[in-house]
Motif scaffolding. Structure first.
Motif, PDB file in Angstrom:
ATOM      1  N   LEU A 137       0.764  -1.242   0.049  1.00  0.00           N
ATOM      2  CA  LEU A 137      -0.028   0.186  -0.052  1.00  0.00           C
ATOM      3  C   LEU A 137       0.862   1.379  -0.008  1.00  0.00           C
ATOM      4  O   LEU A 137       0.654   2.154  -0.633  1.00  0.00           O
ATOM      5  N   ALA A 138       1.809   1.247   0.706  1.00  0.00           N
ATOM      6  CA  ALA A 138       2.859   2.526   0.884  1.00  0.00           C
ATOM      7  C   ALA A 138       3.190   2.596  -0.394  1.00  0.00           C
ATOM      8  O   ALA A 138       3.818   3.694  -0.964  1.00  0.00           O
ATOM      9  N   GLN A 139       3.885   1.681  -1.180  1.00  0.00           N
ATOM     10  CA  GLN A 139       4.380   1.687  -2.470  1.00  0.00           C
ATOM     11  C   GLN A 139       3.407   2.441  -3.507  1.00  0.00           C
ATOM     12  O   GLN A 139       3.639   3.228  -4.288  1.00  0.00           O
ATOM     13  N   LEU A 140       2.108   1.922  -3.496  1.00  0.00           N
ATOM     14  CA  LEU A 140       1.069   2.491  -4.445  1.00  0.00           C
ATOM     15  C   LEU A 140       0.702   3.814  -4.051  1.00  0.00           C
ATOM     16  O   LEU A 140       0.644   4.623  -4.949  1.00  0.00           O
ATOM     17  N   ALA A 141       1.082   4.322  -2.758  1.00  0.00           N
ATOM     18  CA  ALA A 141       0.671   5.594  -2.226  1.00  0.00           C
ATOM     19  C   ALA A 141       2.023   6.569  -2.583  1.00  0.00           C
ATOM     20  O   ALA A 141       1.627   7.820  -2.448  1.00  0.00           O
ATOM     21  N   GLY A 142       3.123   6.082  -2.682  1.00  0.00           N
ATOM     22  CA  GLY A 142       4.385   6.896  -2.671  1.00  0.00           C
ATOM     23  C   GLY A 142       4.927   7.300  -1.481  1.00  0.00           C
ATOM     24  O   GLY A 142       5.457   8.442  -1.625  1.00  0.00           O
ATOM     25  N   VAL A 143       4.563   6.685  -0.609  1.00  0.00           N
ATOM     26  CA  VAL A 143       5.067   7.148   1.048  1.00  0.00           C
ATOM     27  C   VAL A 143       5.882   5.989   1.476  1.00  0.00           C
ATOM     28  O   VAL A 143       5.828   4.879   0.954  1.00  0.00           O
ATOM     29  N   SER A 144       6.661   6.400   2.337  1.00  0.00           N
ATOM     30  CA  SER A 144       7.521   5.229   3.067  1.00  0.00           C
ATOM     31  C   SER A 144       6.569   4.341   3.873  1.00  0.00           C
ATOM     32  O   SER A 144       5.597   4.659   4.147  1.00  0.00           O
ATOM     33  N   VAL A 145       6.949   3.127   4.006  1.00  0.00           N
ATOM     34  CA  VAL A 145       6.327   2.343   4.772  1.00  0.00           C
ATOM     35  C   VAL A 145       6.236   2.438   6.487  1.00  0.00           C
ATOM     36  O   VAL A 145       5.264   2.285   7.008  1.00  0.00           O
ATOM     37  N   ALA A 146       7.306   3.057   6.849  1.00  0.00           N
ATOM     38  CA  ALA A 146       7.276   3.652   8.148  1.00  0.00           C
ATOM     39  C   ALA A 146       5.861   4.712   8.549  1.00  0.00           C
ATOM     40  O   ALA A 146       5.338   4.669   9.359  1.00  0.00           O
ATOM     41  N   TYR A 147       6.224   5.626   7.479  1.00  0.00           N
ATOM     42  CA  TYR A 147       5.172   6.723   7.570  1.00  0.00           C
ATOM     43  C   TYR A 147       3.862   6.115   7.257  1.00  0.00           C
ATOM     44  O   TYR A 147       2.744   6.497   8.181  1.00  0.00           O
ATOM     45  N   TYR A 148       3.435   5.053   6.443  1.00  0.00           N
ATOM     46  CA  TYR A 148       1.924   4.527   6.381  1.00  0.00           C
ATOM     47  C   TYR A 148       1.625   3.961   7.431  1.00  0.00           C
ATOM     48  O   TYR A 148       0.582   3.522   8.160  1.00  0.00           O
ATOM     49  N   THR A 149       2.939   3.127   8.197  1.00  0.00           N
ATOM     50  CA  THR A 149       2.528   2.303   9.346  1.00  0.00           C
ATOM     51  C   THR A 149       1.985   3.213  10.641  1.00  0.00           C
ATOM     52  O   THR A 149       1.144   2.794  11.286  1.00  0.00           O
ATOM     53  N   ARG A 150       2.800   4.391  10.780  1.00  0.00           N
ATOM     54  CA  ARG A 150       2.302   5.293  11.935  1.00  0.00           C
ATOM     55  C   ARG A 150       0.985   5.988  11.558  1.00  0.00           C
ATOM     56  O   ARG A 150       0.080   5.868  12.414  1.00  0.00           O
ATOM     57  N   LEU A 151       0.711   6.139  10.298  1.00  0.00           N
ATOM     58  CA  LEU A 151      -1.000   6.524   9.886  1.00  0.00           C
ATOM     59  C   LEU A 151      -1.898   5.580  10.298  1.00  0.00           C
ATOM     60  O   LEU A 151      -2.919   5.682  10.766  1.00  0.00           O
ATOM     61  N   GLU A 152      -1.468   4.129   9.966  1.00  0.00           N
ATOM     62  CA  GLU A 152      -2.392   3.061  10.117  1.00  0.00           C
ATOM     63  C   GLU A 152      -2.452   2.767  11.549  1.00  0.00           C
ATOM     64  O   GLU A 152      -3.381   2.159  12.270  1.00  0.00           O
ATOM     65  N   GLN A 153      -1.530   3.185  12.485  1.00  0.00           N
ATOM     66  CA  GLN A 153      -1.652   2.830  13.801  1.00  0.00           C
ATOM     67  C   GLN A 153      -2.222   4.114  14.642  1.00  0.00           C
ATOM     68  O   GLN A 153      -2.545   4.074  15.816  1.00  0.00           O
ATOM     69  N   GLY A 154      -3.123   4.887  13.769  1.00  0.00           N
ATOM     70  CA  GLY A 154      -3.904   5.928  14.546  1.00  0.00           C
ATOM     71  C   GLY A 154      -3.278   7.329  14.635  1.00  0.00           C
ATOM     72  O   GLY A 154      -4.043   8.141  14.943  1.00  0.00           O
ATOM     73  N   ASN A 155      -1.844   7.445  13.938  1.00  0.00           N
ATOM     74  CA  ASN A 155      -1.154   8.694  14.171  1.00  0.00           C
ATOM     75  C   ASN A 155      -1.477   9.570  13.027  1.00  0.00           C
ATOM     76  O   ASN A 155      -0.747   9.649  12.000  1.00  0.00           O
ATOM     77  N   GLY A 156      -2.660  10.347  12.852  1.00  0.00           N
ATOM     78  CA  GLY A 156      -3.338  11.140  11.746  1.00  0.00           C
ATOM     79  C   GLY A 156      -2.717  12.505  12.060  1.00  0.00           C
ATOM     80  O   GLY A 156      -3.348  13.204  10.912  1.00  0.00           O
ATOM     81  N   ARG A 157      -2.102  12.946  12.764  1.00  0.00           N
ATOM     82  CA  ARG A 157      -1.712  14.422  12.847  1.00  0.00           C
ATOM     83  C   ARG A 157      -0.888  14.899  11.959  1.00  0.00           C
ATOM     84  O   ARG A 157       0.012  14.071  11.526  1.00  0.00           O
ATOM     85  N   ASN A 158      -1.053  16.045  11.437  1.00  0.00           N
ATOM     86  CA  ASN A 158      -0.360  16.905  10.447  1.00  0.00           C
ATOM     87  C   ASN A 158      -0.024  16.123   9.255  1.00  0.00           C
ATOM     88  O   ASN A 158       1.159  16.163   8.640  1.00  0.00           O
ATOM     89  N   VAL A 159      -0.954  15.232   8.745  1.00  0.00           N
ATOM     90  CA  VAL A 159      -0.912  14.509   7.494  1.00  0.00           C
ATOM     91  C   VAL A 159      -1.298  15.681   6.401  1.00  0.00           C
ATOM     92  O   VAL A 159      -2.618  16.062   6.458  1.00  0.00           O
ATOM     93  N   SER A 160      -0.622  15.669   5.250  1.00  0.00           N
ATOM     94  CA  SER A 160      -0.973  16.819   4.382  1.00  0.00           C
ATOM     95  C   SER A 160      -2.136  16.282   3.324  1.00  0.00           C
ATOM     96  O   SER A 160      -2.414  15.035   3.422  1.00  0.00           O
ATOM     97  N   ALA A 161      -2.956  17.102   2.717  1.00  0.00           N
ATOM     98  CA  ALA A 161      -3.925  16.722   1.919  1.00  0.00           C
ATOM     99  C   ALA A 161      -3.320  15.633   0.816  1.00  0.00           C
ATOM    100  O   ALA A 161      -4.031  15.040   0.329  1.00  0.00           O
ATOM    101  N   GLU A 162      -2.267  16.279   0.239  1.00  0.00           N
ATOM    102  CA  GLU A 162      -1.501  15.329  -0.910  1.00  0.00           C
ATOM    103  C   GLU A 162      -1.613  13.762  -0.450  1.00  0.00           C
ATOM    104  O   GLU A 162      -1.682  13.045  -1.354  1.00  0.00           O
ATOM    105  N   VAL A 163      -0.859  13.840   0.678  1.00  0.00           N
ATOM    106  CA  VAL A 163      -0.790  12.237   1.147  1.00  0.00           C
ATOM    107  C   VAL A 163      -2.009  11.471   1.364  1.00  0.00           C
ATOM    108  O   VAL A 163      -2.105  10.648   1.000  1.00  0.00           O
ATOM    109  N   LEU A 164      -2.797  12.434   1.859  1.00  0.00           N
ATOM    110  CA  LEU A 164      -4.245  11.706   2.006  1.00  0.00           C
ATOM    111  C   LEU A 164      -4.923  11.262   0.810  1.00  0.00           C
ATOM    112  O   LEU A 164      -5.483  10.227   0.630  1.00  0.00           O
TER     113      LEU A 164
END
Length: 289
Positions: A44-71
Motif C-alpha cells: 500500500l505504501a508503494q502504491l501511495a508513494g510514501v515510506s512504509v514507516a510513514y504509512y505504518t504510523r498512520l495506520e496505527q492511528g497517528n493522523g496528525r499533520n498529514v498533508s492533503a496530498e498524502v491523504l
C-alpha cells in the motif's frame, strides 16, 4: 463506550486495505504465503508513494499533520469512494466532536415546508436522529410523536423496534445503510456523549449492529429505493431522496415517493386520504403484528 478517533482511523485503514488484493491494483504476487487477505502495508505504501514507516504510523492511528496530498494519494491507492474519502479526512483532523444542535433550534419554517409536501418527508440530523416530519411520514413509518425524543432515532428504531424491522422488506439492507450513515457522522463528532451512548447501547443489544459497526462501511445520504410492507396498504416500492439543508448544518430533508401511476403511488394516495386515521390505524396494526 467511547468512539476513539485514533482507533477508528486505524481500523478503517486496515479494513480498506484488507479488501484489496495485488491483482486488484496490478501488483505481482511474490514472497511468503499470505496468511491474511488484502494488501500488505509495504504494498500500500508503494502504491501511495510514501515510506512504509510513514504509512505504518498512520495506520496505527497517528493522523496528525498529514498533508492533503498524502491523504489523497492513500485514498487513491485504497480506491476509496467519495464517502470514504470524507470519512478518512474527518478521522485525520483529530478535532473536537461537533455536538448535535438541540431539536428546538430547527426553524419553524422547516416544519411548514414539511407540512406542505404531499409525500412522506422528514428532517434528520446527525447520528440518525429524526428531528421533524409531516403527517405522511407518520402514516408510513409510524407515529414518531409517541416516542421519547431520544428514541426518534433511525438506529434505535431499526435495531430495537420489531415493528420498524417488519416495515422494511429487506431489513438488513436498511440496517446496513443506517450503520454506514452513522459511521460517517461519527467521524466528525466522535466525542459527542450521545453518540457514545447510542453506539454502546446498540452494541450491547444487537449482534447485527456489532457486526456492521466492525465492518467500517461508510455511505453518504443520497438517494435509492426501498420496498416497505405497510400493515394497511401492503408492499410499496418507494424511491427516496436526501437533500442537505444548508441553513441547518448536519441535517437532511428526506422524501419518499412512488413512480406516478404505479400501484405504490396509489397506495401512498390511499394513505394520504386517510390522514391521521392511517397513522393511528397503522400504529395499532404494527402493535398487533
Amino acid at each position: 463506550m467511547t468512539v476513539d478517533p485514533r482507533a477508528e482511523l486505524s481500523d478503517f485503514l486496515r479494513t480498506r486495505r484488507a479488501r484489496l488484493s495485488p491483482d486488484d491494483v496490478g501488483l505481482p504476487r511474490y514472497g511468503r504465503t499470505r496468511r491474511v487477505p488484502g494488501l500488505r502495508r509495504e504494498e500500500l505504501a508503494q502504491l501511495a508513494g510514501v515510506s512504509v514507516a510513514y504509512y505504518t504510523r498512520l495506520e496505527q492511528g497517528n493522523g496528525r499533520n498529514v498533508s492533503a496530498e498524502v491523504l489523497d494519494a492513500i485514498a487513491r491507492a485504497l480506491r476509496l469512494d467519495d464517502a470514504e474519502r470524507e470519512h478518512l479526512n474527518n478521522l485525520t483532523r483529530s478535532r473536537p466532536g461537533k455536538k448535535k444542535a438541540p431539536r428546538s433550534q430547527l426553524r419553524p419554517a422547516l416544519q411548514h415546508l414539511l407540512d406542505g409536501i404531499a409525500v412522506p418527508a422528514y428532517i434528520g440530523g446527525r447520528c440518525s436522529d429524526v428531528l421533524a416530519w409531516n403527517s405522511m411520514a407518520a402514516a408510513l413509518f409510524g407515529d414518531w410523536g409517541r416516542l421519547e425524543p431520544r428514541d426518534r432515532n433511525w438506529a434505535r428504531m431499526i435495531f430495537l423496534r420489531p415493528e420498524c424491522q417488519n416495515l422494511f422488506v429487506d431489513w438488513r439492507s436498511k440496517a446496513s445503510d443506517v450503520v454506514a450513515f452513522l459511521r460517517l457522522d461519527a467521524s466528525c463528532c466522535s466525542d459527542d456523549p450521545e453518540l457514545a451512548a447510542l453506539v454502546g447501547e446498540l452494541s450491547l443489544k444487537s449482534e447485527l449492529f456489532r457486526q456492521l459497526w466492525a465492518a467500517h462501511e461508510v455511505r453518504q445520504k443520497s438517494f435509492g429505493t426501498k420496498v416497505v410492507r405497510h400493515p394497511l396498504v401492503g408492499e410499496m416500492t418507494l424511491s427516496y431522496e436526501a437533500l442537505a439543508v444548508p441553513s441547518e448544518p448536519g441535517t437532511f430533508l428526506t422524501t419518499y415517493h412512488a413512480e406516478p401511476g404505479s400501484p405504490s403511488a396509489e397506495a401512498l394516495q390511499l394513505l394520504a386520504s386517510w390522514g391521521e386515521d392511517a397513522t393511528a390505524a397503522g400504529a395499532s396494526a404494527r402493535t398487533q403484528a
